[in-house]
Motif scaffolding. Structure first.
Motif, PDB file in Angstrom:
ATOM      1  N   SER A 117       0.840  -1.204   0.000  1.00  4.75           N
ATOM      2  CA  SER A 117       0.000   0.000   0.000  1.00  4.75           C
ATOM      3  C   SER A 117       0.877   1.257   0.000  1.00  4.75           C
ATOM      4  O   SER A 117       0.555   2.252  -0.647  1.00  4.75           O
ATOM      5  N   ASP A 118       2.028   1.202   0.705  1.00  5.07           N
ATOM      6  CA  ASP A 118       2.940   2.365   0.703  1.00  5.07           C
ATOM      7  C   ASP A 118       3.486   2.584  -0.707  1.00  5.07           C
ATOM      8  O   ASP A 118       3.560   3.707  -1.199  1.00  5.07           O
TER       9      ASP A 118
ATOM     10  N   HIS B  89       0.869   3.989  -2.970  1.00  2.76           N
ATOM     11  CA  HIS B  89       0.619   5.403  -2.697  1.00  2.76           C
ATOM     12  C   HIS B  89       1.692   6.256  -3.379  1.00  2.76           C
ATOM     13  O   HIS B  89       1.380   7.220  -4.089  1.00  2.76           O
TER      14      HIS B  89
ATOM     15  N   THR C 112       0.931   8.817  -6.638  1.00  5.32           N
ATOM     16  CA  THR C 112       0.903  10.255  -6.353  1.00  5.32           C
ATOM     17  C   THR C 112       2.129  10.991  -6.910  1.00  5.32           C
ATOM     18  O   THR C 112       2.224  12.201  -6.757  1.00  5.32           O
TER      19      THR C 112
END
Ligand code: DC
Length: 222
Positions: free
Chosen positions: A176-177, A180, A184
């Motif tokens: 998930s990191d 992200h 982004t």
């Protein structure tokens, strides 16, 4: 009309969304070359880290990138990256320090520029080697590398299912990191192309996903 003699498939999606396994099987079934572009960023990251260069290294990293020569070694249906004459091993590019740093390297415009032309050249590599197509997986294949791909697929899966797949692969990085950071960043973020077919494979077998893609290819005349 598509050039029905050769087909380019762009397969994008987040970490552990099933891109590589799906792309591999599509390649084997349709006699396409499979190129995993995550391995390109991983190979560059491993090489930079081995020289003591982190993603914040600026000029030193740019100088290193200028020395990088990329070629392709074909092994079955896989197009493997050869960096400065050497094919990095799976263990090297999947090491924990690479997992932890690769998204920060991949966010750097200089790093992306270093692989962009090489990745686009894989179509010619596949054609020259007699493949019927190229299936390339990554994050920006349908948006940046092959915006005119014959088929764009964007794979998604539940976070819990993705974490379970990762664990089955013996990896425990925080996907998930990475997602992200990958979604982004300013340059070539992870996103579905407007004309991509989104497939949620959380509750589909690999066979079922490949069958859907084969059908999509047939509909497009391949
Ligand atoms: O697919 P992978 O998990 O092996 O990719 C490793 C990292 O490389 C991922 O966190 C983001 C980056 N990547 C990218 O930015 N663009 C691509 N086309 C492929 C991978």
């Amino acid at each position: 009309m598509p050039d029905s003699s050769f087909c380019v498939v762009a397969m994008d999606g987040g970490a552990a969304s099933g891109k590589s396994s799906t792309a591999k099987l599509v390649a084997a079934r349709s006699h396409f070359l499979h190129v995993d572009t995550g391995a390109h960023y991983r190979a560059l990251t491993a090489a930079a880290l081995s020289k003591g260069l982190g993603p914040e290294e600026g000029d030193a990293l740019d100088q290193f990138l200028e020395t990088v020569e990329l070629e392709t070694a074909i092994n079955g249906h896989d197009g493997l990256i050869r960096l400065n004459g050497r094919i990095p091993s799976k263990a090297e590019i999947r090491a924990e320090n690479v997992n932890a740093a690769v998204s920060r390297f991949a966010a750097l415009p200089a790093v992306r520029a270093c692989v962009k032309t090489y990745q686009q050249e894989q179509e010619a590599v596949a054609r020259a080697a007699g493949f019927r197509g190229l299936v390339m997986d990554g994050r920006d294949i349908g948006t940046v590398i092959f915006p005119h791909a014959d088929l764009k697929v964007f794979l998604v899966a539940d976070p819990a299912e993705r974490a379970a797949r990762r664990a089955r692969d013996g990896q425990n990085d925080t996907i998930s990191d990475r997602d992200h950071l990958d979604s982004t960043r300013d340059t070539a973020p992870l996103q579905a192309a407007a004309d991509a077919v989104v497939i949620d494979n959380s509750h589909l077998s690999l066979e079922e996903v490949v069958e859907r893609i084969t059908t999509l290819l047939r509909e497009r005349g391949f």
